[in-house]
Design a protein around this motif. Structure first.
Motif, PDB file in Angstrom:
ATOM      1  N   LEU A 177      30.792  35.030  40.584  1.00  0.00           N
ATOM      2  CA  LEU A 177      31.010  35.763  41.828  1.00  0.00           C
ATOM      3  C   LEU A 177      31.884  34.971  42.803  1.00  0.00           C
ATOM      4  O   LEU A 177      32.711  35.548  43.504  1.00  0.00           O
ATOM      5  CB  LEU A 177      29.679  36.124  42.468  1.00  0.00           C
ATOM      6  N   GLY A 178      31.719  33.668  42.840  1.00  0.00           N
ATOM      7  CA  GLY A 178      32.583  32.830  43.673  1.00  0.00           C
ATOM      8  C   GLY A 178      34.034  32.913  43.224  1.00  0.00           C
ATOM      9  O   GLY A 178      34.946  32.997  44.044  1.00  0.00           O
ATOM     10  N   LEU A 179      34.241  32.907  41.922  1.00  0.00           N
ATOM     11  CA  LEU A 179      35.597  33.043  41.369  1.00  0.00           C
ATOM     12  C   LEU A 179      36.195  34.388  41.750  1.00  0.00           C
ATOM     13  O   LEU A 179      37.348  34.463  42.185  1.00  0.00           O
ATOM     14  CB  LEU A 179      35.556  32.891  39.848  1.00  0.00           C
ATOM     15  N   LEU A 180      35.432  35.470  41.601  1.00  0.00           N
ATOM     16  CA  LEU A 180      35.920  36.795  41.985  1.00  0.00           C
ATOM     17  C   LEU A 180      36.273  36.847  43.469  1.00  0.00           C
ATOM     18  O   LEU A 180      37.300  37.411  43.852  1.00  0.00           O
ATOM     19  CB  LEU A 180      34.876  37.861  41.662  1.00  0.00           C
ATOM     20  N   ALA A 181      35.432  36.267  44.312  1.00  0.00           N
ATOM     21  CA  ALA A 181      35.688  36.265  45.755  1.00  0.00           C
ATOM     22  C   ALA A 181      36.967  35.498  46.084  1.00  0.00           C
ATOM     23  O   ALA A 181      37.793  35.963  46.873  1.00  0.00           O
ATOM     24  CB  ALA A 181      34.496  35.666  46.495  1.00  0.00           C
ATOM     25  N   ARG A 182      37.143  34.333  45.476  1.00  0.00           N
ATOM     26  CA  ARG A 182      38.357  33.543  45.726  1.00  0.00           C
ATOM     27  C   ARG A 182      39.616  34.288  45.273  1.00  0.00           C
ATOM     28  O   ARG A 182      40.610  34.340  45.997  1.00  0.00           O
ATOM     29  CB  ARG A 182      38.277  32.188  45.017  1.00  0.00           C
ATOM     30  N   GLU A 183      39.573  34.870  44.081  1.00  0.00           N
ATOM     31  CA  GLU A 183      40.731  35.609  43.565  1.00  0.00           C
ATOM     32  C   GLU A 183      41.041  36.825  44.438  1.00  0.00           C
ATOM     33  O   GLU A 183      42.196  37.132  44.691  1.00  0.00           O
ATOM     34  CB  GLU A 183      40.485  36.050  42.121  1.00  0.00           C
ATOM     35  N   THR A 184      39.993  37.504  44.896  1.00  0.00           N
ATOM     36  CA  THR A 184      40.168  38.667  45.757  1.00  0.00           C
ATOM     37  C   THR A 184      40.885  38.280  47.042  1.00  0.00           C
ATOM     38  O   THR A 184      41.848  38.929  47.454  1.00  0.00           O
ATOM     39  CB  THR A 184      38.795  39.299  46.083  1.00  0.00           C
ATOM     40  N   HIS A 185      40.443  37.197  47.683  1.00  0.00           N
ATOM     41  CA  HIS A 185      41.081  36.768  48.929  1.00  0.00           C
ATOM     42  C   HIS A 185      42.478  36.202  48.690  1.00  0.00           C
ATOM     43  O   HIS A 185      43.402  36.493  49.444  1.00  0.00           O
ATOM     44  CB  HIS A 185      40.210  35.726  49.637  1.00  0.00           C
ATOM     45  N   GLU A 186      42.629  35.425  47.637  1.00  0.00           N
ATOM     46  CA  GLU A 186      43.935  34.815  47.348  1.00  0.00           C
ATOM     47  C   GLU A 186      45.010  35.863  47.080  1.00  0.00           C
ATOM     48  O   GLU A 186      46.141  35.732  47.536  1.00  0.00           O
ATOM     49  CB  GLU A 186      43.810  33.889  46.135  1.00  0.00           C
ATOM     50  N   HIS A 187      44.663  36.913  46.365  1.00  0.00           N
ATOM     51  CA  HIS A 187      45.637  37.942  45.993  1.00  0.00           C
ATOM     52  C   HIS A 187      45.635  39.137  46.940  1.00  0.00           C
ATOM     53  O   HIS A 187      46.385  40.091  46.729  1.00  0.00           O
ATOM     54  CB  HIS A 187      45.383  38.401  44.553  1.00  0.00           C
ATOM     55  N   ARG A 188      44.777  39.043  47.974  1.00  0.00           N
ATOM     56  CA  ARG A 188      44.716  40.090  48.998  1.00  0.00           C
ATOM     57  C   ARG A 188      44.541  41.475  48.382  1.00  0.00           C
ATOM     58  O   ARG A 188      45.302  42.404  48.662  1.00  0.00           O
ATOM     59  CB  ARG A 188      45.939  40.028  49.896  1.00  0.00           C
ATOM     60  N   VAL A 189      43.537  41.587  47.543  1.00  0.00           N
ATOM     61  CA  VAL A 189      43.203  42.853  46.899  1.00  0.00           C
ATOM     62  C   VAL A 189      41.739  43.188  47.198  1.00  0.00           C
ATOM     63  O   VAL A 189      40.999  42.358  47.715  1.00  0.00           O
ATOM     64  CB  VAL A 189      43.418  42.795  45.364  1.00  0.00           C
ATOM     65  N   ALA A 190      41.343  44.391  46.855  1.00  0.00           N
ATOM     66  CA  ALA A 190      39.951  44.805  47.025  1.00  0.00           C
ATOM     67  C   ALA A 190      39.216  44.673  45.699  1.00  0.00           C
ATOM     68  O   ALA A 190      39.781  44.897  44.635  1.00  0.00           O
ATOM     69  CB  ALA A 190      39.885  46.250  47.500  1.00  0.00           C
ATOM     70  N   THR A 191      37.966  44.301  45.791  1.00  0.00           N
ATOM     71  CA  THR A 191      37.082  44.260  44.638  1.00  0.00           C
ATOM     72  C   THR A 191      35.822  45.017  45.025  1.00  0.00           C
ATOM     73  O   THR A 191      35.268  44.789  46.092  1.00  0.00           O
ATOM     74  CB  THR A 191      36.712  42.809  44.270  1.00  0.00           C
ATOM     75  N   VAL A 192      35.406  45.923  44.162  1.00  0.00           N
ATOM     76  CA  VAL A 192      34.191  46.693  44.415  1.00  0.00           C
ATOM     77  C   VAL A 192      33.110  46.166  43.486  1.00  0.00           C
ATOM     78  O   VAL A 192      33.310  46.083  42.276  1.00  0.00           O
ATOM     79  CB  VAL A 192      34.409  48.197  44.183  1.00  0.00           C
ATOM     80  N   MET A 193      31.980  45.806  44.060  1.00  0.00           N
ATOM     81  CA  MET A 193      30.868  45.303  43.272  1.00  0.00           C
ATOM     82  C   MET A 193      29.656  46.183  43.565  1.00  0.00           C
ATOM     83  O   MET A 193      29.355  46.477  44.722  1.00  0.00           O
ATOM     84  CB  MET A 193      30.553  43.855  43.660  1.00  0.00           C
ATOM     85  N   VAL A 194      28.988  46.600  42.511  1.00  0.00           N
ATOM     86  CA  VAL A 194      27.767  47.392  42.644  1.00  0.00           C
ATOM     87  C   VAL A 194      26.622  46.560  42.077  1.00  0.00           C
ATOM     88  O   VAL A 194      26.696  46.111  40.934  1.00  0.00           O
ATOM     89  CB  VAL A 194      27.892  48.727  41.881  1.00  0.00           C
ATOM     90  N   THR A 195      25.585  46.339  42.888  1.00  0.00           N
ATOM     91  CA  THR A 195      24.493  45.482  42.441  1.00  0.00           C
ATOM     92  C   THR A 195      23.202  45.822  43.178  1.00  0.00           C
ATOM     93  O   THR A 195      23.223  46.420  44.250  1.00  0.00           O
ATOM     94  CB  THR A 195      24.832  43.993  42.668  1.00  0.00           C
ATOM     95  N   HIS A 196      22.109  45.434  42.578  1.00  0.00           N
ATOM     96  CA  HIS A 196      20.806  45.508  43.230  1.00  0.00           C
ATOM     97  C   HIS A 196      20.367  44.116  43.692  1.00  0.00           C
ATOM     98  O   HIS A 196      19.330  43.976  44.322  1.00  0.00           O
ATOM     99  CB  HIS A 196      19.743  46.048  42.260  1.00  0.00           C
TER     100      HIS A 196
END
Length: 51
Positions: free
Chosen positions: A11-30
């Motif tokens: 999740l940290g990797l996804l967050a960093r990549e999302t911010h670095e590339h200025r894109v949106a990421t949708v995560m669905v979780t409980h």
């Protein structure tokens, strides 16, 4: 590495990549333990979106 630690690492990797590339990421979780990785959280209550 235990499952929880691996999940946090991914999740940290996804967050960093999302911010670095200025894109949106949708995560669905409980799992509320991962919400600190999110910039915005939208919840569903009785089948409807609630922010």
């Amino acid at each position: 590495m235990e499952h929880k630690a691996r999940s946090q690492e991914v999740l940290g990797l996804l967050a960093r990549e999302t911010h670095e590339h200025r894109v949106a990421t949708v995560m669905v979780t409980h799992d509320h333990d991962v919400l600190h990785h999110c910039d915005r959280v939208v919840e569903m209550v009785d089948g409807r979106l609630a922010s």
